[in-house]
Scaffold this motif. Structure first.
Motif, PDB file in Angstrom:
ATOM      1  N   UNK A  67       9.555 -12.310  -5.146  1.00  0.00           N
ATOM      2  CA  UNK A  67       8.151 -12.054  -5.441  1.00  0.00           C
ATOM      3  C   UNK A  67       8.031 -11.649  -6.907  1.00  0.00           C
ATOM      4  N   UNK A  68       7.000 -12.151  -7.559  1.00  0.00           N
ATOM      5  CA  UNK A  68       6.765 -11.816  -8.954  1.00  0.00           C
ATOM      6  C   UNK A  68       5.257 -11.786  -9.207  1.00  0.00           C
ATOM      7  N   UNK A  69       4.755 -10.806  -9.962  1.00  0.00           N
ATOM      8  CA  UNK A  69       5.501  -9.711 -10.575  1.00  0.00           C
ATOM      9  C   UNK A  69       5.875  -8.643  -9.556  1.00  0.00           C
ATOM     10  N   UNK A  70       6.930  -7.869  -9.821  1.00  0.00           N
ATOM     11  CA  UNK A  70       7.369  -6.869  -8.859  1.00  0.00           C
ATOM     12  C   UNK A  70       6.539  -5.589  -8.895  1.00  0.00           C
ATOM     13  N   UNK A  71       5.715  -5.446  -9.928  1.00  0.00           N
ATOM     14  CA  UNK A  71       4.929  -4.218 -10.057  1.00  0.00           C
ATOM     15  C   UNK A  71       3.657  -4.530 -10.848  1.00  0.00           C
ATOM     16  N   UNK A  72       2.542  -3.968 -10.391  1.00  0.00           N
ATOM     17  CA  UNK A  72       1.284  -4.064 -11.130  1.00  0.00           C
ATOM     18  C   UNK A  72       0.745  -2.651 -11.340  1.00  0.00           C
ATOM     19  N   UNK A  73       0.369  -2.357 -12.577  1.00  0.00           N
ATOM     20  CA  UNK A  73      -0.304  -1.084 -12.864  1.00  0.00           C
ATOM     21  C   UNK A  73      -1.675  -1.428 -13.428  1.00  0.00           C
ATOM     22  N   UNK A  74      -2.699  -0.813 -12.905  1.00  0.00           N
ATOM     23  CA  UNK A  74      -4.021  -1.133 -13.405  1.00  0.00           C
ATOM     24  C   UNK A  74      -4.910   0.092 -13.456  1.00  0.00           C
ATOM     25  N   UNK A 133      17.500 -10.555  15.987  1.00  0.00           N
ATOM     26  CA  UNK A 133      16.875 -11.467  15.028  1.00  0.00           C
ATOM     27  C   UNK A 133      16.357 -10.635  13.869  1.00  0.00           C
ATOM     28  N   UNK A 134      16.597 -11.115  12.660  1.00  0.00           N
ATOM     29  CA  UNK A 134      16.231 -10.351  11.479  1.00  0.00           C
ATOM     30  C   UNK A 134      14.990 -10.917  10.830  1.00  0.00           C
ATOM     31  N   UNK A 135      14.131 -10.057  10.366  1.00  0.00           N
ATOM     32  CA  UNK A 135      13.017 -10.514   9.548  1.00  0.00           C
ATOM     33  C   UNK A 135      12.973  -9.680   8.276  1.00  0.00           C
ATOM     34  N   UNK A 136      12.343 -10.230   7.263  1.00  0.00           N
ATOM     35  CA  UNK A 136      12.319  -9.607   5.942  1.00  0.00           C
ATOM     36  C   UNK A 136      10.880  -9.280   5.570  1.00  0.00           C
ATOM     37  N   UNK A 137      10.685  -8.080   5.053  1.00  0.00           N
ATOM     38  CA  UNK A 137       9.397  -7.706   4.463  1.00  0.00           C
ATOM     39  C   UNK A 137       9.658  -7.400   2.995  1.00  0.00           C
ATOM     40  N   UNK A 138       9.125  -8.230   2.125  1.00  0.00           N
ATOM     41  CA  UNK A 138       9.364  -8.096   0.690  1.00  0.00           C
ATOM     42  C   UNK A 138       8.084  -7.597   0.038  1.00  0.00           C
ATOM     43  N   UNK A 139       8.212  -6.548  -0.772  1.00  0.00           N
ATOM     44  CA  UNK A 139       6.971  -5.959  -1.280  1.00  0.00           C
ATOM     45  C   UNK A 139       6.960  -5.806  -2.780  1.00  0.00           C
ATOM     46  N   UNK A 140       5.769  -5.861  -3.329  1.00  0.00           N
ATOM     47  CA  UNK A 140       5.531  -5.602  -4.753  1.00  0.00           C
ATOM     48  C   UNK A 140       4.470  -4.509  -4.826  1.00  0.00           C
ATOM     49  N   UNK A 141       4.753  -3.475  -5.591  1.00  0.00           N
ATOM     50  CA  UNK A 141       3.866  -2.309  -5.615  1.00  0.00           C
ATOM     51  C   UNK A 141       2.688  -2.487  -6.564  1.00  0.00           C
ATOM     52  N   UNK A 142       1.572  -1.898  -6.167  1.00  0.00           N
ATOM     53  CA  UNK A 142       0.331  -1.968  -6.963  1.00  0.00           C
ATOM     54  C   UNK A 142      -0.145  -0.540  -7.178  1.00  0.00           C
ATOM     55  N   UNK A 143      -0.134  -0.109  -8.425  1.00  0.00           N
ATOM     56  CA  UNK A 143      -0.565   1.256  -8.760  1.00  0.00           C
ATOM     57  C   UNK A 143      -1.944   1.165  -9.413  1.00  0.00           C
ATOM     58  N   UNK A 144      -2.940   1.727  -8.740  1.00  0.00           N
ATOM     59  CA  UNK A 144      -4.327   1.594  -9.198  1.00  0.00           C
ATOM     60  C   UNK A 144      -4.865   2.962  -9.569  1.00  0.00           C
ATOM     61  N   UNK A 145      -5.431   3.062 -10.771  1.00  0.00           N
ATOM     62  CA  UNK A 145      -6.156   4.266 -11.170  1.00  0.00           C
ATOM     63  C   UNK A 145      -7.612   3.887 -11.353  1.00  0.00           C
ATOM     64  N   UNK A 146      -8.484   4.572 -10.652  1.00  0.00           N
ATOM     65  CA  UNK A 146      -9.917   4.289 -10.747  1.00  0.00           C
ATOM     66  C   UNK A 146     -10.583   5.360 -11.593  1.00  0.00           C
ATOM     67  N   UNK A 147     -11.287   4.934 -12.596  1.00  0.00           N
ATOM     68  CA  UNK A 147     -11.973   5.884 -13.465  1.00  0.00           C
ATOM     69  C   UNK A 147     -13.199   5.225 -14.057  1.00  0.00           C
ATOM     70  N   UNK A 156      13.124  -4.071   5.064  1.00  0.00           N
ATOM     71  CA  UNK A 156      11.982  -3.874   4.168  1.00  0.00           C
ATOM     72  C   UNK A 156      12.517  -3.648   2.762  1.00  0.00           C
ATOM     73  N   UNK A 157      12.287  -4.629   1.896  1.00  0.00           N
ATOM     74  CA  UNK A 157      12.813  -4.577   0.532  1.00  0.00           C
ATOM     75  C   UNK A 157      11.667  -4.260  -0.420  1.00  0.00           C
ATOM     76  N   UNK A 158      11.819  -3.167  -1.153  1.00  0.00           N
ATOM     77  CA  UNK A 158      10.740  -2.706  -2.037  1.00  0.00           C
ATOM     78  C   UNK A 158      11.248  -2.593  -3.461  1.00  0.00           C
ATOM     79  N   UNK A 159      10.545  -3.216  -4.372  1.00  0.00           N
ATOM     80  CA  UNK A 159      10.869  -3.034  -5.784  1.00  0.00           C
ATOM     81  C   UNK A 159      10.437  -1.641  -6.203  1.00  0.00           C
ATOM     82  N   UNK A 160      10.915  -1.194  -7.299  1.00  0.00           N
ATOM     83  CA  UNK A 160      10.612   0.160  -7.732  1.00  0.00           C
ATOM     84  C   UNK A 160       9.191   0.318  -8.228  1.00  0.00           C
ATOM     85  N   UNK A 161       8.901   1.493  -8.713  1.00  0.00           N
ATOM     86  CA  UNK A 161       7.590   1.764  -9.316  1.00  0.00           C
ATOM     87  C   UNK A 161       7.766   2.517 -10.618  1.00  0.00           C
TER      88      UNK A 161
END
Lengths: 318, 253
Positions: free
Chosen positions: A31-38, A146-160, B248-253
């Motif tokens: 997954x890309x991008x791996x991190x979003x800051x907004x 049976x294996x399943x994968x959950x792949x995540x990309x973090x989203x850091x939101x600041x509201x102002x 559950x695979x998580x990229x850093x922050x």
């Protein structure tokens, strides 16, 4: 004999083709991008293009949004999305919570729209875009997992509304982790051998309302006037959480994960460590510590050799 | 003669002690791996791009938010980790999605494994957690193989591994080997039971890294092996046992 060899070769070739091999099903996703800051005003929306790539076997994926909670020990925990932030996919043929198929070597772009409703309370909201694979079908009559994968990309939101952010923090720990400790007149003295590696710990807590990246450095000053400076790596510290802050040059492959910095060298005497950290535009945090390093091993070795030498000399005189 | 030798040796030792310099790391900012070394006098708090002779580009994008941009557009977006020049995808691989134990026999432990591979560029703090959706149970859920408690006198838990060697110890659990694994997995004989989602457990971290990874070859990867193990006793009800393990695979922050 020739006929026998021919028969054997035929049998071998035949058995090769009729043998059904069992290949493990590989699940490999990126997954890309791996991190979003907004930082975003209420009433505004943004569009982020994510790329999901499949490097394994064909897979069915389901994208969804979850909320993030950071525990005291830094552990990330997923919860059901619970915030005023609105998420949706702008893709014409895809939607959140709806599965889609991705072939081997396939790529799928997810156009994630993030919308902050008018009147949404100011503050930080932490989420993740998660793509979850479907597990393979059950094999009848065979005990299996049976294996399943959950792949995540973090989203850091600041509201102002105004762009003014609330950065506040405090230094929880700034100290070396010594080999020996001595309590003298109520003061703790950290003692190392001159050849020891000096591990340092710097933990910063975010006591404000918005996440920030600390900007700063650790300064080392020796008793002969020598100095060294180590810059902090500006990692994100989320609101109401604390984090160990790494400093260069500990960005090395062998650096322990539990230290901010490891000093390597030959130290003799008293050394002072200080750190100055800037939060946002104005706030400065400061902390200091010190340690003493003495060449214990050398003294012991010197003493030992001296004793042996004196014994040899005495023996020669006798 | 011996006296002269002893004296010489003493003088030499004293000279060595005096002449060893007091050294503090002379390079305040130094990052290195087996492939390259980046030395900078300091890392400034400004965006910029630095190049070296070997065409390795390092850009630092540190700094404060651009107030003007926020006032104009109503938002600012940053993608990726701001102290790393390029946006590197976060990749996770499970080598085997189907772990087959075959037909279970009493007191004959069955094991099967899968490789877990993480590729995460240079960002900090990735983690991989695991959780079982249900117990290791029959399809109708009426019978299950219990979580392993490990060997008698060596009890394990969902957070702490312990020895599981005896062929008469029943249960279902896992072992971890390789990089970035929890340090209670001392060797291949140490097991934990899985946390179970429908019993309200939280996922447990099985791989984690908090550091910049400077492996010699791109993409940067770390690998571990998860070994699943199950063992039943003679009184275990016949049936086909199954569960789903969620990684559950998580990229850093």
């Amino acid at each position: 004999m020739k006929l026998l060899i021919k028969k054997l070769l035929t049998l071998l070739a035949f058995s090769y083709f009729i043998t059904t091999g069992v290949n493990a099903q590989v699940t490999s996703l990126s997954i890309s991008p791996p991190l979003i800051e907004t930082i975003i005003k209420p009433g505004k929306s943004i569009l982020i293009a994510y790329t999901i790539s499949n490097h394994g076997d064909p897979v069915i994926l389901k994208p969804y949004i979850s909320s993030l909670e950071i525990k005291e020990n830094g552990k990330i925990v997923f919860k059901e999305a619970e915030s005023p932030v609105r998420f949706s996919l702008d893709n014409s043929d895809l939607a959140l919570e709806q599965p889609f198929f991705l072939k081997t070597a396939g790529r799928q772009q997810l156009l994630l729209r993030i919308r902050i409703p008018e009147g949404a309370p100011e503050g930080d909201y932490y989420h993740s875009l998660v793509v979850e694979s479907q597990p393979p079908p059950l094999i009848e009559g065979v005990s299996s997992t049976r294996n399943k994968v959950s792949l995540s990309s973090n989203i850091l939101i600041t509201t102002t509304q105004t762009g003014n952010l609330n950065f506040n923090g405090k230094i929880i720990r700034f100290e070396s982790l010594p080999r020996f400790k001595l309590n003298l007149f109520g003061k703790r003295i950290n003692i190392f051998d001159s050849n020891d590696k000096i591990p340092l710990l710097l933990i910063l807590k975010n006591t404000g309302k918005n996440f920030f990246q600390p900007q700063g450095e650790i300064n080392l000053q020796g008793n002969f006037g020598e100095r060294a400076k180590y810059d902090l790596v500006p990692v994100n510290i989320l609101a109401n959480s604390q984090r160990l802050i790494p400093a260069t040059p500990s960005a090395e492959i062998n650096s322990p994960q539990t230290n901010s910095l490891t000093l390597i060298g030959f130290f003799v005497g008293r050394y002072q460590l200080s750190t100055t950290i800037k939060l946002g535009n104005a706030k400065l945090l400061y902390a200091h510590t010190d340690f003493i390093a003495l060449p214990f091993r050398f003294f012991i070795a010197f003493l030992f050799i001296s004793i042996i030498t004196l014994l040899i000399i005495r023996q020669q005189r006798n | 003669m011996a006296k002269k030798s002893a004296g010489f040796f003493l003088v030499l030792l004293i000279l060595i002690i005096i002449l060893i310099p007091t050294t503090i790391a002379a390079n305040p900012a130094q990052m290195e791996s087996s492939r390259y070394k980046i030395q900078m006098p300091s890392i400034n708090s400004e965006a910029g791009k630095m190049t070296s002779d070997s065409n390795i580009n390092l850009s630092t994008t540190l700094g404060e938010l651009v107030a003007g941009e926020f006032a104009r557009n109503g938002y600012i977006v940053k993608a990726g980790f701001q102290y790393i020049h390029s946006i590197i995808p976060f990749t996770f691989t499970v080598s085997n999605a189907n772990i087959n134990f075959g037909e279970l026999q009493p007191y004959q432990p069955a094991t099967a494994s899968a490789n877990l591979i993480v590729s995460f560029g240079g960002e900090y703090k990735y983690s991989v957690s695991a959780i079982a959706q249900t117990r290791f149970q029959t399809l109708n859920g009426l019978k299950f193989i219990p979580d392993t408690q490990c060997d008698p006198g060596k009890s394990c838990s969902k957070t702490t591994a312990n020895l599981w060697i005896a062929a008469t110890t029943e249960g279902f659990g896992y072992n971890m080997l390789g990089e970035d694994i929890p340090n209670d997995f001392l060797n291949f004989q140490y097991y934990r039971p899985f946390p179970i989602q429908n019993l309200g457990d939280e996922p447990q971290i099985i791989m984690e890294n908090n550091d910049v990874t400077l492996k010699s070859a791109r993409p940067y990867t770390h690998q571990s092996t998860i070994v699943f193990k199950t063992n039943i006793g003679p009184l275990q009800a016949a049936g086909t046992y199954q569960t789903i393990i969620n990684f559950i695979a998580t990229a850093g922050y």
